[in-house]
Scaffold this active site. Structure first.
Site, short mmCIF file in Angstrom:
data_model
loop_
_atom_site.label_atom_id
_atom_site.label_comp_id
_atom_site.label_asym_id
_atom_site.label_seq_id
_atom_site.Cartn_x
_atom_site.Cartn_y
_atom_site.Cartn_z
N HIS A 1 0.88 -1.18 0.00
CA HIS A 1 0.00 0.00 0.00
C HIS A 1 0.91 1.23 0.00
O HIS A 1 1.57 1.50 -0.99
CB HIS A 1 -0.91 -0.11 1.23
CG HIS A 1 -2.03 0.87 1.30
ND1 HIS A 1 -2.42 1.67 0.26
CD2 HIS A 1 -2.88 1.19 2.33
CE1 HIS A 1 -3.43 2.43 0.65
NE2 HIS A 1 -3.73 2.16 1.89
N HIS B 1 -2.88 -2.58 -9.82
CA HIS B 1 -3.82 -1.98 -8.88
C HIS B 1 -5.08 -2.83 -8.84
O HIS B 1 -5.49 -3.37 -9.85
CB HIS B 1 -4.17 -0.55 -9.33
CG HIS B 1 -4.75 0.27 -8.23
ND1 HIS B 1 -6.09 0.23 -7.92
CD2 HIS B 1 -4.17 1.13 -7.35
CE1 HIS B 1 -6.30 1.05 -6.90
NE2 HIS B 1 -5.17 1.59 -6.53
N ASP C 1 2.34 5.24 -7.24
CA ASP C 1 3.62 5.15 -6.56
C ASP C 1 4.81 5.03 -7.49
O ASP C 1 5.95 5.15 -7.07
CB ASP C 1 3.62 3.95 -5.60
CG ASP C 1 2.67 4.19 -4.45
OD1 ASP C 1 2.68 5.31 -3.92
OD2 ASP C 1 1.91 3.28 -4.09
N1 CMC Z 1 4.30 -7.20 -10.60
C1 CMC Z 1 4.18 -8.42 -11.14
N2 CMC Z 1 3.04 -9.11 -11.16
C2 CMC Z 1 1.97 -8.56 -10.60
C3 CMC Z 1 2.01 -7.28 -10.01
C4 CMC Z 1 3.23 -6.60 -10.03
N3 CMC Z 1 3.35 -5.38 -9.50
N4 CMC Z 1 0.79 -6.97 -9.52
C5 CMC Z 1 0.01 -8.01 -9.78
N5 CMC Z 1 0.72 -8.98 -10.44
C6 CMC Z 1 0.22 -10.23 -10.97
C7 CMC Z 1 0.02 -11.24 -9.85
O1 CMC Z 1 1.18 -12.01 -9.65
C8 CMC Z 1 -1.14 -12.04 -10.39
O2 CMC Z 1 -0.65 -12.91 -11.39
P1 CMC Z 1 -1.27 -14.40 -11.55
O3 CMC Z 1 -2.68 -14.17 -11.99
O4 CMC Z 1 -0.41 -15.07 -12.55
O5 CMC Z 1 -1.19 -15.02 -10.18
C9 CMC Z 1 -2.00 -11.00 -11.11
O6 CMC Z 1 -1.07 -9.98 -11.51
C10 CMC Z 1 -3.08 -10.39 -10.24
O7 CMC Z 1 -2.45 -9.90 -9.05
P2 CMC Z 1 -3.16 -9.80 -7.64
O8 CMC Z 1 -2.12 -9.87 -6.57
O9 CMC Z 1 -4.28 -10.79 -7.58
O10 CMC Z 1 -3.77 -8.35 -7.71
P3 CMC Z 1 -4.31 -7.52 -6.50
O11 CMC Z 1 -5.41 -6.69 -7.02
O12 CMC Z 1 -4.62 -8.40 -5.32
O13 CMC Z 1 -3.05 -6.63 -6.07
C11 CMC Z 1 -1.57 -4.82 -5.82
C12 CMC Z 1 -2.96 -5.27 -6.29
C13 CMC Z 1 -1.45 -3.31 -5.92
C14 CMC Z 1 -1.37 -5.22 -4.34
C15 CMC Z 1 -0.51 -5.54 -6.70
O14 CMC Z 1 -0.68 -5.17 -8.05
C16 CMC Z 1 0.92 -5.25 -6.23
O15 CMC Z 1 1.42 -5.93 -5.34
N6 CMC Z 1 1.59 -4.22 -6.84
C17 CMC Z 1 2.92 -3.84 -6.42
C18 CMC Z 1 2.85 -2.98 -5.16
C19 CMC Z 1 2.30 -1.60 -5.46
O16 CMC Z 1 2.69 -0.94 -6.42
N7 CMC Z 1 1.38 -1.12 -4.59
C20 CMC Z 1 0.80 0.21 -4.71
C21 CMC Z 1 -0.66 0.15 -5.01
S1 CMC Z 1 -1.34 1.72 -5.50
C22 CMC Z 1 -1.25 2.73 -4.13
C23 CMC Z 1 -1.96 2.25 -2.93
O17 CMC Z 1 -3.08 1.74 -3.03
O18 CMC Z 1 -1.41 2.41 -1.86
#
Ligand code: CMC
Length: 422
Positions: free
Chosen positions: A262, A301, A357
């Site tokens: 986050h 996201h 971010d």
């Molecule tokens: N890099 C590589 N793969 C990713 C990423 C990433 N940054 N984000 C998601 N994926 C992949 C994930 O591995 C999954 O793949 P598969 O279907 O093969 O298992 C697929 O995309 C869906 O991911 P998810 O984890 O189910 O998605 P989510 O909606 O639960 O997670 C997130 C959202 C923001 C936590 C995630 O995208 C992430 O960890 N991003 C990196 C951290 C980041 O930049 N966070 C800031 C978010 S925006 C500001 C805020 O809200 O604070």
């Protein structure tokens, strides 16, 4: 005609009409039709926890609006306190209302002298965000009347106090970590400029920030002010639903924001860019992410399946800052990383785009903030969003948050005394 879906209960063969409300199913109605049937939704990706009139996001189209106003217009034309007022009150302030609000916030920027003593208890290398969580929580003990959450005037008073004190706490934390003396708030400065003064002022010398840098901080504050039901806002609502005071709620929200998924993500982005080191290493890094070795920080996201509109604005604003500060050398790596990722099927198929971010850390670093301060910088403006949601939730007389679970543990068994266990 009201919308509905008809489903067949294969256990009984009965056809059941489920009403659709605002594009979703009302769980209370559903439970009446199909008593005892659960929703299993870890991470709440298909659950609307509340009704809210504060922020609108269309993740498919990359749209973000506060109270109906597009983020692009607010970013270009509003001040942070104007936006905070808008989030809290629902309407843009008139000039007189804005003056009164600014005066009210300015009047509450000081912190109790004991808070400074509290800071002294931390280890010299404590993480500023960990310190902030504790400091905000501690404020709850300084303002016991804040527990009277039923009284609108008390709520407003502490809402203003929290918005006003966050920059002071943040700057005090930084000064403590860097061994420098505390700088008191300056009522003659704007919200953003006062924060920069408390961060960087040298005693005995006048403080003058470059207007382009003040505007950049203001812009980042506007972009981070709210983002509907994100993890920390949900935390604020959950804690608030137990009728905890707002300082305890904001401390809990800060704790959620501390997480690298986050508010910790922009710190993680900079560490990632620094570890990549050179442009040549970008393709290999992207490949390693695809092979499951960590995530591309600042990408992806839960809601945006398109370019995050805040990232677009920040990417553009970065150049205005770099005109003053000189270019952050990590920018080229970030641009290359974005280019490579956006052309790669792994990221395309999962609809992973840069989020807020990805570029914000580069600006913060150019402005001179150490990476540990990044989540703290996020918490300052998000406080207005948290409090807008907290007030809205209390106005809606929301029930205490208490989800259910699917129990997957052992069936009932009898206790075995220690002597009988091997
Ligand atoms: N890099 C590589 N793969 C990713 C990423 C990433 N940054 N984000 C998601 N994926 C992949 C994930 O591995 C999954 O793949 P598969 O279907 O093969 O298992 C697929 O995309 C869906 O991911 P998810 O984890 O189910 O998605 P989510 O909606 O639960 O997670 C997130 C959202 C923001 C936590 C995630 O995208 C992430 O960890 N991003 C990196 C951290 C980041 O930049 N966070 C800031 C978010 S925006 C500001 C805020 O809200 O604070």
């Amino acid at each position: 005609m009201p919308e509905s879906i008809t489903i067949t209960d294969n256990r009984t063969g009965q056809a059941i009409e489920v009403p659709i409300v605002e594009g979703g199913v009302n769980a209370a109605e559903w439970s009446k039709l199909l008593p005892g049937l659960w929703f299993y939704d870890p991470g709440f990706s298909a659950t609307a926890e509340c009704e809210s009139a504060i922020t609108y996001i269309d993740g498919e189209a990359g749209v973000l609006e506060y109270r109906g106003y597009p983020i692009e217009q607010l970013a270009e034309q509003a001040s942070y306190l104007e936006v905070a007022y808008l989030l809290l009150k629902g309407e843009l302030p008139t000039p007189a209302q804005l003056d009164a609000f600014v005066a009210e916030v300015t009047g509450h920027t000081f912190i109790h002298e004991n808070v400074k003593r509290f800071l002294e208890g931390f280890h010299y290398d404590a993480h500023p965000m960990g310190m902030l969580v504790s400091e905000v929580g501690a404020l709850s003990t300084f303002y016991p009347d804040a527990k009277d959450i039923e009284d609108p005037a008390t709520r407003w008073n502490h809402t203003v106090r929290l918005i006003a004190k966050m920059p002071t706490l943040a700057a005090a934390t930084h000064r403590f970590c860097s061994g420098r003396p505390f700088v008191y708030p300056d009522a003659s400065l704007s919200f953003a400029e006062n924060f920069l003064s408390m961060m960087w002022k040298t005693s005995g010398q006048p403080f003058e920030a470059d207007p382009a840098l003040v505007r950049a901080v203001e812009l980042l504050f506007i972009l981070h002010a709210d983002h509907e039901q994100n993890c920390s806002t949900t935390t604020m609502r959950v804690v608030g639903s137990a009728h905890a005071d707002p300082y305890s709620g904001v401390a809990a929200a800060c704790a959620a924001l501390y997480g690298p998924r986050h508010g910790g993500a922009n710190e993680a982005v900079l560490r990632m860019l620094a570890s990549i080191g050179t442009l040549d290493e970008v393709p290999a890094f992207v490949q390693s992410v695809k092979e499951g070795h960590g995530r591309l920080q600042g990408f992806g996201h839960r809601v945006y399946k398109n370019y995050d509109p805040r990232a677009k604005i920040i990417r553009k604003a970065a150049y205005d800052v770099f005109d003053v500060t000189g270019k952050n050398p990590l920018l080229d790596i970030a641009l290359k990383l974005e280019e490579v990722a956006l052309a790669d099927d792994y990221f395309i198929s999962r609809r992973l785009y840069p989020n807020v971010d990805f570029y914000s850390g580069l600006i913060y670093q150019a402005l001179g903030f150490p990476v540990e301060m990044f989540p703290v910088l996020f918490a300052i403006p998000r406080t207005s969003g948290w409090l807008a949601h907290w007030n809205e939730m209390l106005d809606h007389k929301t029930k205490i948050a208490r989800p259910r679970q699917l129990y997957t543990g052992s069936p009932r068994r009898d206790f075995v005394p220690l002597s009988g266990r091997s």
